[in-house]
Design a protein around this motif. Structure first.
Motif, PDB file in Angstrom:
ATOM      1  N   ALA A 114     -29.871 -44.566  92.545  1.00 25.76           N
ATOM      2  CA  ALA A 114     -29.777 -43.576  91.464  1.00 25.76           C
ATOM      3  C   ALA A 114     -28.493 -42.771  91.594  1.00 25.76           C
ATOM      4  O   ALA A 114     -27.800 -42.501  90.597  1.00 25.76           O
ATOM      5  CB  ALA A 114     -30.994 -42.655  91.496  1.00 25.76           C
ATOM      6  N   ARG A 115     -28.151 -42.375  92.836  1.00 25.35           N
ATOM      7  CA  ARG A 115     -26.898 -41.635  93.049  1.00 25.35           C
ATOM      8  C   ARG A 115     -25.686 -42.495  92.685  1.00 25.35           C
ATOM      9  O   ARG A 115     -24.729 -42.013  92.068  1.00 25.35           O
ATOM     10  CB  ARG A 115     -26.803 -41.160  94.500  1.00 25.35           C
ATOM     11  N   ASP A 116     -25.749 -43.781  93.059  1.00 27.67           N
ATOM     12  CA  ASP A 116     -24.640 -44.681  92.723  1.00 27.67           C
ATOM     13  C   ASP A 116     -24.496 -44.820  91.206  1.00 27.67           C
ATOM     14  O   ASP A 116     -23.374 -44.842  90.683  1.00 27.67           O
ATOM     15  CB  ASP A 116     -24.875 -46.052  93.356  1.00 27.67           C
ATOM     16  N   ALA A 117     -25.649 -44.918  90.500  1.00 25.80           N
ATOM     17  CA  ALA A 117     -25.591 -45.035  89.039  1.00 25.80           C
ATOM     18  C   ALA A 117     -24.986 -43.783  88.418  1.00 25.80           C
ATOM     19  O   ALA A 117     -24.169 -43.859  87.493  1.00 25.80           O
ATOM     20  CB  ALA A 117     -27.004 -45.283  88.486  1.00 25.80           C
ATOM     21  N   ARG A 118     -25.396 -42.602  88.940  1.00 22.87           N
ATOM     22  CA  ARG A 118     -24.816 -41.353  88.417  1.00 22.87           C
ATOM     23  C   ARG A 118     -23.320 -41.296  88.690  1.00 22.87           C
ATOM     24  O   ARG A 118     -22.538 -40.867  87.833  1.00 22.87           O
ATOM     25  CB  ARG A 118     -25.519 -40.150  89.043  1.00 22.87           C
ATOM     26  N   GLN A 119     -22.923 -41.721  89.873  1.00 18.86           N
ATOM     27  CA  GLN A 119     -21.498 -41.701  90.209  1.00 18.86           C
ATOM     28  C   GLN A 119     -20.718 -42.661  89.306  1.00 18.86           C
ATOM     29  O   GLN A 119     -19.612 -42.341  88.862  1.00 18.86           O
ATOM     30  CB  GLN A 119     -21.308 -42.067  91.677  1.00 18.86           C
ATOM     31  N   ARG A 120     -21.307 -43.839  89.042  1.00 18.46           N
ATOM     32  CA  ARG A 120     -20.622 -44.784  88.140  1.00 18.46           C
ATOM     33  C   ARG A 120     -20.510 -44.209  86.734  1.00 18.46           C
ATOM     34  O   ARG A 120     -19.473 -44.351  86.073  1.00 18.46           O
ATOM     35  CB  ARG A 120     -21.371 -46.124  88.115  1.00 18.46           C
TER      36      ARG A 120
END
Length: 215
Positions: A114-120
């Motif tokens: 989820a954090r990676d998706a937000r960062q992307r």
């Protein structure tokens, strides 16, 4: 009661505290010295009390440890059934711990994804903003270039008009000078007016005389 067990009278709070300190120091010493029992002088380096109080406390603690060791040594081996039950319970506890650990790992992975998706998503937004700014910069550069071309063209026109104006002023000045010279020359060549010269005669007209001019 074994031969090492003794009846203990009720101890004061200070003696109980001292026994606990002596026992902790004694067990630590045995662990560090391959199970050797410390001497009182060695033990007192840690406990730091008077020898009068250390002696009775040391004896009480030593007897307690020896009594526990005697009871443990006299206990039978662990039954096979109990060992199997304990091993099964241990396996179940380990499986439960592993499941909990796996669930925690899965949750951590989900959180990280989820954090990676937000960062992307944030990165994509920033890239879009940067692209928009680059387009705006190019537009401003184009407008500035066109403005500079307009300024240069107007400056060239102003320079050309200024040159034409200077030429016209020069021609007007030259024409004025020529006209002025021509005017002076015409005035110089203009003949002076002649004066009329003649004789006057008198004729009689009735009772008077009228002068007559002979040309």
């Amino acid at each position: 009661m074994t031969k090492h067990e003794k009846s203990f009278t009720e101890l004061s709070a200070s003696d109980q505290n001292l026994d606990e300190r002596v026992e902790a120091a004694l067990r630590a010493f045995k662990l560090e010295n391959d199970g050797r029992m410390p001497k009182r002088e060695e033990l007192n380096k840690v406990v730091r009390t008077s020898h009068t109080r250390l002696g009775p406390s040391f004896l009480r603690v030593r007897d307690k440890i020896e009594s526990m060791a005697t009871r443990l040594s006299s206990m039978p081996e662990i039954p096979v059934e109990l060992r199997a039950a304990s091993e099964k319970a241990l396996e179940e506890m380990w499986a439960m711990t592993r499941d909990l650990q796996n669930a925690e790992i899965v949750e951590l992975r989900r959180s990280q994804e989820a954090r990676d998706a937000r960062q992307r998503s944030d990165l994509a937004d920033l890239q879009a903003v940067i692209a928009g700014l680059e387009v705006e910069i190019e537009r401003l550069r184009s407008d500035l270039s066109q403005g500079e071309e307009v300024v240069q063209r107007q400056q060239a026109e102003i320079t050309d008009l200024s040159a034409k104006l200077a030429e016209e002023i020069a021609r007007q000045a030259e024409r004025g000078a020529i006209l002025e010279l021509l005017g002076l020359k015409a005035d110089a060549e203009k003949p002076e007016p002649r004066k009329a010269v003649g004789k006057t005669t008198s004729t009689d007209t009735g009772g008077g005389r009228e002068p007559k001019l002979d040309l």
